[in-house]
Scaffold this motif. Structure first.
Motif, PDB file in Angstrom:
ATOM      1  N   SER A   1      41.824 -35.449 -19.410  1.00 25.86           N
ATOM      2  CA  SER A   1      40.392 -35.179 -19.568  1.00 25.86           C
ATOM      3  C   SER A   1      39.802 -36.097 -20.641  1.00 25.86           C
ATOM      4  N   VAL A   2      38.498 -36.353 -20.491  1.00 26.66           N
ATOM      5  CA  VAL A   2      37.745 -37.155 -21.458  1.00 26.66           C
ATOM      6  C   VAL A   2      36.488 -36.357 -21.796  1.00 26.66           C
TER       7      VAL A   2
ATOM      8  N   VAL B   1      45.890 -39.839 -18.641  1.00 30.65           N
ATOM      9  CA  VAL B   1      44.663 -39.124 -18.999  1.00 30.65           C
ATOM     10  C   VAL B   1      44.487 -37.873 -18.151  1.00 30.65           C
TER      11      VAL B   1
ATOM     12  N   GLY C   1      45.758 -36.091 -22.899  1.00 25.74           N
ATOM     13  CA  GLY C   1      46.676 -36.584 -21.881  1.00 25.74           C
ATOM     14  C   GLY C   1      48.104 -36.523 -22.360  1.00 25.74           C
TER      15      GLY C   1
ATOM     16  N   ASP D   1      34.335 -43.745 -18.260  1.00 28.15           N
ATOM     17  CA  ASP D   1      35.313 -44.541 -17.510  1.00 28.15           C
ATOM     18  C   ASP D   1      35.885 -45.681 -18.348  1.00 28.15           C
TER      19      ASP D   1
ATOM     20  N   VAL E   1      40.227 -37.801 -25.770  1.00 29.17           N
ATOM     21  CA  VAL E   1      40.997 -38.025 -24.550  1.00 29.17           C
ATOM     22  C   VAL E   1      42.264 -37.187 -24.666  1.00 29.17           C
TER      23      VAL E   1
ATOM     24  N   LYS F   1      38.379 -44.186 -20.654  1.00 32.82           N
ATOM     25  CA  LYS F   1      39.568 -43.836 -19.871  1.00 32.82           C
ATOM     26  C   LYS F   1      40.430 -45.071 -19.628  1.00 32.82           C
ATOM     27  N   LYS F   2      39.798 -46.211 -19.328  1.00 32.74           N
ATOM     28  CA  LYS F   2      40.537 -47.466 -19.143  1.00 32.74           C
ATOM     29  C   LYS F   2      41.275 -47.861 -20.422  1.00 32.74           C
TER      30      LYS F   2
ATOM     31  N   TYR G   1      34.930 -39.804 -28.320  1.00 32.77           N
ATOM     32  CA  TYR G   1      35.489 -39.305 -27.073  1.00 32.77           C
ATOM     33  C   TYR G   1      36.850 -38.733 -27.400  1.00 32.77           C
TER      34      TYR G   1
END
Length: 170
Positions: free
Chosen positions: A116-117, A114, A143, A101, A141, A104-105, A139
């Motif tokens: 998927s992570v 986004v 998007g 999370d 990401v 993602k932020k 990670y």
């Protein structure tokens, strides 16, 4: 035996035989995939601090690798990254990995929509970028950035953006 009795007896038997045949077909079709996952899990359990596996995923950004999350005998949570091509696992305590999370932020703050992570590991080799010479948990990401499909890679321990790939047409 009457003709009707023969039909009512043979149809269920034929359906059972066909069902078993279909089940065996899919079992043989999928068992090589399960064997690879089972070998990876066995390796991780035998060569890392993990005693119990809690989750499993596949990371494909740096080649195929198996990512496990589990606990050791003291209840501490770890991530194990098994790379089949190297036949090696890399392990990090979960306390050193940022939550998905949080990443993602950070991606949203960069204007990424986004999709998927995914957590993975970039192992060191001659062709690795300089920041990955010692190996790095990342990670990925996926998007959209300005309407285009993009892949952003963040350091999983610091959250720093390491590199990005934006597709020209998507």
């Amino acid at each position: 035996m009457t003709k009707r009795r023969i039909v009512w007896t043979s149809v269920p038997i034929a359906m059972v035989v066909i069902g078993i045949g279909v089940l065996m077909y899919f079992w043989n079709l999928l068992s090589p995939y399960w064997q690879a996952e089972q070998q990876a899990a066995t390796y991780v359990l035998d060569h890392t601090p993990l005693d119990r596996l809690e989750s499993y995923s596949v990371f494909t950004a740096a080649g195929v690798e198996d990512v496990f999350r589990g606990q050791d005998s003291f209840g501490r949570t770890w991530y194990a990254f098994y790379i089949p091509a190297m036949r090696r696992a890399f392990v990090l305590p979960s306390t050193s990995i940022l939550p998905a999370d949080e990443v993602k932020k950070r991606a949203l703050a960069r204007g990424i929509e986004v999709q998927s992570v995914t957590l993975g590991y970039v192992s060191s080799d001659e062709e690795a970028p300089s920041w990955a010479k010692a190996g790095t948990a990342v990670y990925e990401v996926m998007g959209r950035s300005n309407g285009r499909l993009a892949f952003f890679y963040f350091n999983a321990t610091t959250g720093q953006l390491l590199w990005q790939d934006v597709l020209v047409h998507s």
